[in-house]
Design an enzyme around this catalytic site. Structure first.
Site, PDB file in Angstrom:
ATOM      1  CE  LYS A 186      -4.075  -1.955  -0.072  1.00  0.00           C
ATOM      2  NZ  LYS A 186      -3.931  -3.426  -0.176  1.00  0.00           N
TER       3      LYS A 186
HETATM    4  C1  LIG Z   1      -5.334  -4.174   0.478  1.00  0.00           C
HETATM    5  C2  LIG Z   1      -6.780  -4.004   0.464  1.00  0.00           C
HETATM    6  C3  LIG Z   1      -7.603  -4.439   1.507  1.00  0.00           C
HETATM    7  C4  LIG Z   1      -7.135  -5.299   2.643  1.00  0.00           C
HETATM    8  O1  LIG Z   1      -5.988  -4.935   3.259  1.00  0.00           O
HETATM    9  P1  LIG Z   1      -5.011  -5.995   3.979  1.00  0.00           P
HETATM   10  O2  LIG Z   1      -4.243  -5.094   4.889  1.00  0.00           O
HETATM   11  O3  LIG Z   1      -4.137  -6.599   2.919  1.00  0.00           O
HETATM   12  O4  LIG Z   1      -5.838  -6.972   4.700  1.00  0.00           O
HETATM   13  C5  LIG Z   1      -8.950  -4.142   1.460  1.00  0.00           C
HETATM   14  N1  LIG Z   1      -9.484  -3.462   0.427  1.00  0.00           N
HETATM   15  C6  LIG Z   1      -8.725  -3.045  -0.609  1.00  0.00           C
HETATM   16  C7  LIG Z   1      -9.369  -2.267  -1.701  1.00  0.00           C
HETATM   17  C8  LIG Z   1      -7.362  -3.320  -0.640  1.00  0.00           C
HETATM   18  O5  LIG Z   1      -6.634  -2.936  -1.681  1.00  0.00           O
END
Ligand SMILES: *Cc1c(COP(=O)(O)O)cnc(C)c1O
Length: 398
Positions: A186
């Site tokens: 992210k």
């Molecule tokens: C990455 C992501 C998540 C979940 O995040 P994690 O920390 O990997 O569990 C949820 N929604 C979206 C749109 C994402 O890109």
């Protein structure tokens, strides 16, 4: 979404603060921790950056969604409207609570189509969950109006669009609750982690308690705390939070670098006949983590994407056939493959996803290509990358 690209001395320093006193947990051990409260520090700074009254850190973005839904009282049989283009976390987080995901078409914003949302509302609908995919947002104004009209909760999944805004408000802060992920890919990362923001005090209290077994967090004797309701363990570790403190300090710099690299790519591709761009709703500012564009037909998009990969150009995605992000790839969801028996509310109420018409979503997704925007690219590198992509598009479009 390049948090991992900028890991450095600042992150190491923050983690070392924690390692030096050995308190790896976010609660208690006040005497041992020499004043270091990394999770609390992150929460205060993040709430402020997002213009929200409260922030709760948790173990992942997926758990952030579950905790947010639980905090708002969503439970068995409640319907949550979500888009066909998202990450698997959307339906996982809903079904974890026995609630029922209702999948709805997207439009040229690549997020929930407000008209399709309104058509999907039933007497069991409790929540609309827009997902701001690939750096840009849903039409929050239209969705908020629908929520107001039908008395529904607006929960923003801003995991992929941290730092973007809508009508001047940071994404995630426009709805009743907003969720973020700090996983390793992210825009900013904790290694693993997630966060929830809200202005609603009761939701904030519920989040705080639910993510830690229902603990009331009153007083400073953890063993003596009471449990107003049942919860679960979705806590973040102090080590992960420490990484996030350093990354949060870099957020605005990352966003600025993304904006510059995005603009270079967009400028080159906009000169190619037949290329159009994803619509950003009026009042929206992207976080520029991806450049998303449409080609004239599905066939051209498939050919072009293949040629881009064959030319050795990385981080360009064709989500339509990708296992993670679009209903086409979710055979396990469509056929409700689970290890144990699912709650009857889910099995009784869920759409027949093998036979639901998502042709409107297909029409947009089949034509969409997304390029990640890295912050480590030099201007010359982005320019030449974009020119190569433009040439490949031209060769496949004619
Ligand atoms: C990455 C992501 C998540 C979940 O995040 P994690 O920390 O990997 O569990 C949820 N929604 C979206 C749109 C994402 O890109």
């Amino acid at each position: 979404m390049p948090g991992f690209e900028v890991f450095g001395e600042e992150e190491r320093q923050q983690v070392n603060d924690v390692l030096e006193n050995g308190v790896l947990m976010r609660y208690g051990f006040d005497g041992m921790r020499n004043g270091h409260w990394k999770a609390k520090e992150f929460e205060m700074a993040f709430a402020q950056r997002m213009g929200s009254a409260y922030c709760q850190l948790v173990s992942s973005g997926t758990s952030a969604l579950t905790v947010a839904l639980a905090a708002a009282g969503i439970g068995a049989g409640d319907e949550v409207i979500m888009p066909t283009f998202t990450f698997v976390a959307s339906f996982e987080s809903i079904m974890m609570l026995g609630a029922v995901p209702v999948l709805v078409d997207i439009d040229d914003t690549l997020t929930l189509d407000p008209k399709a949302v309104e058509a999907a509302i039933t007497s069991r609908t409790r929540c609309i969950m827009p997902v701001h995919m690939c750096g840009s947002m849903a039409d929050l104004k239209a969705l908020k109006a629908i929520c107001d009209k039908h008395d529904l909760l607006l929960l923003e999944d801003a995991c992929q669009a941290i730092g973007g805004s809508f009508e001047g408000k940071p994404l995630g802060s426009y709805g009743d609750l907003g969720c973020f992920s700090f996983d390793f890919v992210k825009t900013i990362t904790c290694g693993e982690g997630g966060g929830i923001i809200t202005n609603n005090k009761q939701y904030a209290i519920n989040c705080d308690q639910y993510q830690d077994h229902g603990h009331d967090h009153v007083g400073n004797d953890r063993g003596a705390e009471t449990h107003p309701t049942m919860g679960y363990n979705f806590r973040i570790s102090e080590l992960n939070a420490a990484v996030g403190v350093a990354q949060l300090g870099k957020l605005d710099h990352i966003l600025e670098l993304q904006r510059i690299n995005y603009s270079i790519m967009r400028n080159v591709l906009s000169q190619v006949d037949g290329v159009t761009f994803r619509r950003v709703p009026d009042g929206g500012v992207e976080n520029y983590s991806f450049l998303n564009f449409f080609l004239p037909t599905e066939e051209i998009a498939q050919k072009t994407h293949k040629a881009i990969s064959q030319a050795g150009i990385d981080v360009c995605f064709y989500w339509y056939t990708n296992n993670w992000h679009y209903i086409n790839g979710w055979e396990h969801l469509r056929n409700l493959k689970s290890l144990g028996r699912l709650p009857s509310e889910i099995t009784n109420q869920i759409q027949d996803l093998n036979n639901t018409d998502f042709s409107k979503s297909d029409a947009w997704m089949g034509r969409t290509i997304s390029s990640l925007v890295k912050v480590g690219w030099t201007k010359t590198e982005v320019q030449s990358r974009a020119e190569k992509i433009a040439k490949i598009i031209q060769a496949n479009i004619s």
